[in-house]
Write a protein that holds these residues in place. Structure first.
Motif, short mmCIF file in Angstrom:
data_model
loop_
_atom_site.label_atom_id
_atom_site.label_comp_id
_atom_site.label_asym_id
_atom_site.label_seq_id
_atom_site.Cartn_x
_atom_site.Cartn_y
_atom_site.Cartn_z
N UNK A 1 76.99 33.69 66.59
CA UNK A 1 75.87 33.82 65.70
C UNK A 1 75.19 33.26 64.54
N UNK A 2 74.36 32.84 64.76
CA UNK A 2 73.58 31.39 63.88
C UNK A 2 73.34 31.78 62.65
N UNK A 3 73.07 33.51 62.65
CA UNK A 3 72.45 34.12 61.00
C UNK A 3 73.92 34.62 61.00
N UNK A 4 75.18 34.33 61.82
CA UNK A 4 76.19 35.05 60.61
C UNK A 4 76.39 34.60 59.42
N UNK A 5 77.22 34.93 58.11
CA UNK A 5 77.35 33.55 57.07
C UNK A 5 78.18 34.68 56.52
N UNK A 6 79.79 34.49 57.50
CA UNK A 6 80.90 35.10 56.76
C UNK A 6 82.00 34.99 55.85
N UNK A 7 82.83 35.35 55.42
CA UNK A 7 83.53 34.37 54.67
C UNK A 7 84.80 34.56 55.80
N UNK A 8 85.40 35.34 56.43
CA UNK A 8 86.57 34.93 57.42
C UNK A 8 85.73 34.87 58.39
N UNK A 9 85.42 34.93 59.66
CA UNK A 9 85.06 34.61 60.98
C UNK A 9 84.25 33.35 60.74
N UNK A 10 83.30 33.05 59.73
CA UNK A 10 82.20 32.27 59.84
C UNK A 10 81.38 32.68 60.72
N UNK A 11 80.83 31.86 61.82
CA UNK A 11 79.25 32.57 62.69
C UNK A 11 80.69 33.70 63.50
N UNK A 12 81.91 33.46 64.05
CA UNK A 12 82.06 34.18 65.38
C UNK A 12 82.38 35.32 65.19
N UNK A 13 81.65 36.20 66.21
CA UNK A 13 82.35 37.93 66.27
C UNK A 13 83.18 37.82 66.45
N UNK A 14 83.81 39.33 66.36
CA UNK A 14 84.73 39.79 66.05
C UNK A 14 84.88 41.66 66.39
N UNK A 15 85.75 41.57 67.16
CA UNK A 15 85.73 43.11 67.72
C UNK A 15 87.38 43.75 67.64
N UNK A 16 87.65 44.96 68.19
CA UNK A 16 88.90 45.53 67.84
C UNK A 16 89.40 45.15 68.76
#
Length: 405
Positions: free
Chosen positions: A26-41
């Motif tokens: 996801x290009x608009x993600x800026x997550x400190x852990x997953x970066x631009x990778x999506x996660x789920x349970x």
């Protein structure tokens, strides 16, 4: 997170302490852990209600930020009971039809003792490491097999390219970066899917990373492979040191039918590799299974497959394909055909595969979609039989008559 917040009973270990790393970026993600990778349970969870999804959810998106996952786990309403009719419907349906699901099986591994800090650490990890694969299984597609990219141009809109081979390699690098960031000190279970894991260019580095960051001796390791490739000795050595290495060879048919369903497979090579795995499992933690994804192409040929598995002395892990619709047994076949398949199994000895498939055939939960599914199935056969070494009429004439008669 406080101890009180971390002790909610969410009804599913995956919801509580699981992590599935999505193959999407996801290009608009800026997550400190997953970066631009999506996660789920977990790998089976579907679209979440908006309050548990992104702040601005987009249609069809399943993954979200790692930070959002932690927010969800602080909410006591983020539980299986509330999600069983939507996001967690796959496990709920399995439990209604078959009496168990991935959720119930993983509960046997769950350690209810929290760490001293009270935090929910990642104890159950799953990821599709790469979509690089050498087969084009009928119920798969480009999202999980790069080989399907070659057929996108003739698919009449059924498929699109998710990643080319260069992008797939980049995905492997990003997965490794994320796994390096995670605290895996409490890891109890790892599940690796594909693509074909043993074809992934960075698979050896992935194994070494898990081996270094976690404690293999207390981990239940689960890997699905298409059985076309037997790994190198170092991989076998690491697998042997896990508490359990649940290696699942994906197949649900034999001979020419198997080569038809799993386009690109050499059945004789698969059979030889099965023997190699059996030899490697002697005296080690490797627990070999055959993972059968029962589907419309194989459902009337179950006895032939059962006889092969019995001759090898391997345990069967049963599952069924719900999507795409043209692979769904309960949708493509009508009630009379489902009953005929059910009756064909009566002469078989009692076994897990017989019980599973007969339960699967005893439900008409998809009959409302029968006409659409049959139309899709016929179109799929018309398009892709020209790209396989065998035709449906050659490998399964009964199914051909049912669907084209």
């Amino acid at each position: 997170m406080s101890v009180k917040e971390s002790t909610f009973d969410l009804g599913c270990p995956w919801l509580e302490e699981g992590l599935y790393i999505d193959t999407k970026t996801y290009k608009d993600f800026n997550d400190p852990v997953s970066g631009n990778l999506g996660v789920r349970s977990c790998c089976r969870i579907g679209q979440l209600p908006q309050k548990f999804s992104l702040l601005q959810p987009r249609p069809g998106d399943l993954g979200h930020k790692y930070e959002q996952l932690q927010v969800n786990r602080k909410d006591p309403s983020y539980n299986f009971e509330n999600l069983k009719d939507n996001a967690c419907a796959r496990c709920h349906n399995d439990e209604q039809v078959h009496g168990e699901s991935v959720r119930t099986r993983i509960r046997r591994l769950k350690n209810t003792n929290l760490t001293t800090s009270g935090e929910r650490k990642t104890r159950f990890l799953q990821f599709t490491f790469s979509n690089f694969c050498n087969l084009k299984c009928k119920y798969c597609g480009p999202g999980n097999s790069s080989s399907w990219n070659d057929d996108v141009d003739i698919s009449e809109g059924l498929f699109r390219v998710y990643m080319d081979k260069t992008e797939t390699l980049s995905m492997e690098d990003r997965m490794l970066e994320l796994i390096e960031k995670l605290d895996l000190s409490e890891l109890k279970s790892v599940g690796i899917f594909g693509g074909e894991p043993f074809m992934a260019r960075k698979f050896p580095e992935l194994m070494e990373t898990i081996y270094k960051k976690a404690n293999p001796g207390r981990i239940y390791f689960w890997l699905n492979t298409n059985g076309s490739i037997f790994p190198k000795p170092r991989i076998i050595e690491m697998l042997s040191e896990f508490a359990v290495a649940d290696i699942r060879l994906s197949n649900e048919s034999v001979g020419n039918l198997s080569e038809y369903i799993r386009n690109g497979l050499d059945w004789e090579q698969f059979d030889r590799n099965t023997d190699k795995w059996l030899e490697a499992s002697v005296g080690t933690g490797i627990d070999l299974k055959v993972h059968a994804a029962h589907n419309v192409w194989s459902v009337n040929k179950v006895e032939e497959f059962y006889n092969w598995v019995k001759s090898k002395g391997i345990v069967i892990h049963n599952s069924e394909t719900f999507q795409p619709l043209y692979s769904n047994v309960s949708a493509v076949l009508n009630k009379e055909q489902l009953k005929e398949c059910h009756d064909q199994l009566e002469s078989m000895p009692d076994s897990s595969i017989k019980k599973y498939v007969q339960r699967m055939l005893s439900t008409d939960r998809m009959q409302g979609k029968h006409e659409d599914a049959l139309k899709q199935f016929r179109n799929f056969v018309k398009i892709f039989d020209q790209r396989t070494p065998y035709t449906l009429k050659e490998v399964n004439p009964q199914l051909f008559d049912w669907t084209h008669g």
